[in-house]
Design a protein around this motif. Structure first.
Motif, PDB file in Angstrom:
ATOM      1  N   ARG A 176     -28.104 -15.828   0.460  1.00  0.00           N
ATOM      2  CA  ARG A 176     -26.690 -15.478   0.625  1.00  0.00           C
ATOM      3  C   ARG A 176     -26.519 -13.983   0.887  1.00  0.00           C
ATOM      4  N   ALA A 177     -27.278 -13.159   0.167  1.00  0.00           N
ATOM      5  CA  ALA A 177     -27.167 -11.708   0.337  1.00  0.00           C
ATOM      6  C   ALA A 177     -27.622 -11.279   1.736  1.00  0.00           C
ATOM      7  N   VAL A 178     -28.754 -11.809   2.192  1.00  0.00           N
ATOM      8  CA  VAL A 178     -29.272 -11.444   3.520  1.00  0.00           C
ATOM      9  C   VAL A 178     -28.292 -11.882   4.604  1.00  0.00           C
ATOM     10  N   GLN A 179     -27.823 -13.116   4.542  1.00  0.00           N
ATOM     11  CA  GLN A 179     -26.931 -13.613   5.575  1.00  0.00           C
ATOM     12  C   GLN A 179     -25.566 -12.924   5.537  1.00  0.00           C
ATOM     13  N   SER A 180     -25.111 -12.586   4.347  1.00  0.00           N
ATOM     14  CA  SER A 180     -23.844 -11.887   4.220  1.00  0.00           C
ATOM     15  C   SER A 180     -23.915 -10.501   4.854  1.00  0.00           C
ATOM     16  N   HIS A 181     -24.963  -9.751   4.529  1.00  0.00           N
ATOM     17  CA  HIS A 181     -25.127  -8.425   5.110  1.00  0.00           C
ATOM     18  C   HIS A 181     -25.345  -8.503   6.615  1.00  0.00           C
ATOM     19  N   SER A 182     -26.094  -9.486   7.053  1.00  0.00           N
ATOM     20  CA  SER A 182     -26.390  -9.622   8.478  1.00  0.00           C
ATOM     21  C   SER A 182     -25.135  -9.938   9.281  1.00  0.00           C
ATOM     22  N   SER A 183     -24.311 -10.833   8.771  1.00  0.00           N
ATOM     23  CA  SER A 183     -23.117 -11.222   9.528  1.00  0.00           C
ATOM     24  C   SER A 183     -22.045 -10.136   9.505  1.00  0.00           C
ATOM     25  N   ARG A 184     -22.015  -9.302   8.462  1.00  0.00           N
ATOM     26  CA  ARG A 184     -21.017  -8.230   8.382  1.00  0.00           C
ATOM     27  C   ARG A 184     -21.448  -6.971   9.121  1.00  0.00           C
ATOM     28  N   SER A 185     -22.710  -6.870   9.478  1.00  0.00           N
ATOM     29  CA  SER A 185     -23.224  -5.651  10.094  1.00  0.00           C
ATOM     30  C   SER A 185     -23.139  -5.731  11.611  1.00  0.00           C
ATOM     31  N   TRP A 186     -22.467  -4.782  12.235  1.00  0.00           N
ATOM     32  CA  TRP A 186     -22.424  -4.725  13.691  1.00  0.00           C
ATOM     33  C   TRP A 186     -23.798  -4.375  14.243  1.00  0.00           C
ATOM     34  N   PHE A 187     -24.606  -3.716  13.422  1.00  0.00           N
ATOM     35  CA  PHE A 187     -25.931  -3.273  13.838  1.00  0.00           C
ATOM     36  C   PHE A 187     -26.919  -4.441  13.896  1.00  0.00           C
ATOM     37  N   VAL A 188     -26.959  -5.234  12.835  1.00  0.00           N
ATOM     38  CA  VAL A 188     -27.906  -6.359  12.764  1.00  0.00           C
ATOM     39  C   VAL A 188     -27.339  -7.582  13.467  1.00  0.00           C
ATOM     40  N   ASN A 189     -26.093  -7.927  13.167  1.00  0.00           N
ATOM     41  CA  ASN A 189     -25.357  -8.986  13.852  1.00  0.00           C
ATOM     42  C   ASN A 189     -26.099 -10.322  13.922  1.00  0.00           C
ATOM     43  N   GLY A 190     -26.609 -10.782  12.782  1.00  0.00           N
ATOM     44  CA  GLY A 190     -27.214 -12.109  12.728  1.00  0.00           C
ATOM     45  C   GLY A 190     -28.561 -12.261  13.391  1.00  0.00           C
ATOM     46  N   ASP A 191     -29.338 -11.203  13.513  1.00  0.00           N
ATOM     47  CA  ASP A 191     -30.658 -11.264  14.156  1.00  0.00           C
ATOM     48  C   ASP A 191     -31.637 -12.004  13.249  1.00  0.00           C
ATOM     49  N   CYS A 192     -32.156 -13.137  13.699  1.00  0.00           N
ATOM     50  CA  CYS A 192     -33.038 -13.970  12.864  1.00  0.00           C
ATOM     51  C   CYS A 192     -34.332 -13.248  12.502  1.00  0.00           C
ATOM     52  N   LYS A 193     -34.859 -12.433  13.409  1.00  0.00           N
ATOM     53  CA  LYS A 193     -36.114 -11.711  13.115  1.00  0.00           C
ATOM     54  C   LYS A 193     -35.915 -10.760  11.953  1.00  0.00           C
ATOM     55  N   SER A 194     -34.832 -10.013  11.963  1.00  0.00           N
ATOM     56  CA  SER A 194     -34.554  -9.062  10.896  1.00  0.00           C
ATOM     57  C   SER A 194     -34.316  -9.785   9.569  1.00  0.00           C
ATOM     58  N   GLU A 195     -33.557 -10.870   9.606  1.00  0.00           N
ATOM     59  CA  GLU A 195     -33.279 -11.631   8.392  1.00  0.00           C
ATOM     60  C   GLU A 195     -34.565 -12.208   7.809  1.00  0.00           C
ATOM     61  N   ALA A 196     -35.378 -12.819   8.656  1.00  0.00           N
ATOM     62  CA  ALA A 196     -36.610 -13.455   8.181  1.00  0.00           C
ATOM     63  C   ALA A 196     -37.593 -12.430   7.620  1.00  0.00           C
ATOM     64  N   LEU A 197     -37.783 -11.313   8.322  1.00  0.00           N
ATOM     65  CA  LEU A 197     -38.707 -10.280   7.842  1.00  0.00           C
ATOM     66  C   LEU A 197     -38.214  -9.644   6.547  1.00  0.00           C
ATOM     67  N   THR A 198     -36.915  -9.381   6.452  1.00  0.00           N
ATOM     68  CA  THR A 198     -36.361  -8.799   5.222  1.00  0.00           C
ATOM     69  C   THR A 198     -36.575  -9.743   4.051  1.00  0.00           C
ATOM     70  N   ALA A 199     -36.262 -11.016   4.237  1.00  0.00           N
ATOM     71  CA  ALA A 199     -36.455 -11.992   3.167  1.00  0.00           C
ATOM     72  C   ALA A 199     -37.930 -12.080   2.778  1.00  0.00           C
ATOM     73  N   PHE A 200     -38.811 -12.107   3.761  1.00  0.00           N
ATOM     74  CA  PHE A 200     -40.248 -12.203   3.496  1.00  0.00           C
ATOM     75  C   PHE A 200     -40.731 -11.014   2.666  1.00  0.00           C
ATOM     76  N   VAL A 201     -40.365  -9.803   3.095  1.00  0.00           N
ATOM     77  CA  VAL A 201     -40.807  -8.600   2.389  1.00  0.00           C
ATOM     78  C   VAL A 201     -40.251  -8.568   0.967  1.00  0.00           C
ATOM     79  N   LEU A 202     -38.964  -8.847   0.804  1.00  0.00           N
ATOM     80  CA  LEU A 202     -38.366  -8.782  -0.534  1.00  0.00           C
ATOM     81  C   LEU A 202     -38.950  -9.845  -1.472  1.00  0.00           C
ATOM     82  N   LEU A 203     -39.178 -11.035  -0.957  1.00  0.00           N
ATOM     83  CA  LEU A 203     -39.785 -12.088  -1.786  1.00  0.00           C
ATOM     84  C   LEU A 203     -41.199 -11.705  -2.199  1.00  0.00           C
ATOM     85  N   ARG A 204     -41.990 -11.211  -1.247  1.00  0.00           N
ATOM     86  CA  ARG A 204     -43.371 -10.824  -1.565  1.00  0.00           C
ATOM     87  C   ARG A 204     -43.418  -9.632  -2.513  1.00  0.00           C
ATOM     88  N   ARG A 205     -42.486  -8.681  -2.364  1.00  0.00           N
ATOM     89  CA  ARG A 205     -42.452  -7.534  -3.262  1.00  0.00           C
ATOM     90  C   ARG A 205     -42.066  -7.951  -4.681  1.00  0.00           C
TER      91      ARG A 205
END
Length: 165
Positions: free
Chosen positions: A86-115
């Motif tokens: 929810r946090a990743v998708q919320s930030h992604s959809s509200r950001s004009w910069f990221v704007n729902g980019d699946c690569k950015s969402e997937a990599l961010t989730a992967f890194v945060l989960l692994r960390r």
């Protein structure tokens, strides 16, 4: 070989040995780190900027530095994964910069989960007709972002569970 060289270019076993040594020395705690929603937004923006500047392939090669290859024995709860999704998708959809980019969402989730020491697998998939690529991370049975947006099925062509790069 210095510890930094071991960590950056060593085997997954050498990296895990260094992390275990840090945990025993009290430098790293065994408690799971929870990222506040603001932190998720910062990671998302940073990952997106990296992808835009150096390219997706190079960012994938950097994953071994940002997403450690060790994992805790306990499995993530659906609540933890759902909160991060929810946090990743919320930030992604509200950001004009990221704007729902699946690569950015997937990599961010992967890194945060692994960390956090949680098991996660990053997938990059392809759909033939009409041709499209999509990236998603799977952990605890949930996908961030969804594996089949708009009902389109993607066949995974690359899967990374860290330590495999």
């Amino acid at each position: 070989m210095t510890e930094v060289q071991k960590f950056t270019s060593g085997s997954p076993e050498e990296r895990a040995e260094l992390v275990i040594g840090l945990m025993r020395a009290g430098c790293a705690t065994a408690r799971r780190k929870k990222y506040p929603d603001v932190g998720v937004g910062l990671w998302l923006g940073g990952v997106h900027l990296l992808i835009r500047t150096v390219g997706f392939g190079r960012v994938l090669r950097l994953l071994s530095l940002a997403a450690p290859g060790y994992a805790r024995a306990n499995l993530p709860s659906a609540e933890e994964i759902g909160r991060l999704k929810r946090a990743v998708q919320s930030h992604s959809s509200r950001s004009w910069f990221v704007n729902g980019d699946c690569k950015s969402e997937a990599l961010t989730a992967f890194v945060l989960l692994r960390r956090c020491g949680l098991q996660a697998v990053l997938h990059v998939g392809v759909r033939e007709h009409p041709f499209a690529l999509h990236a998603w991370t799977v952990s605890g049975g949930l996908c961030i972002p969804d594996a089949d947006p708009r009902g389109h099925a993607f066949t995974p062509v690359l899967s990374i569970s860290c330590g495999e790069l």
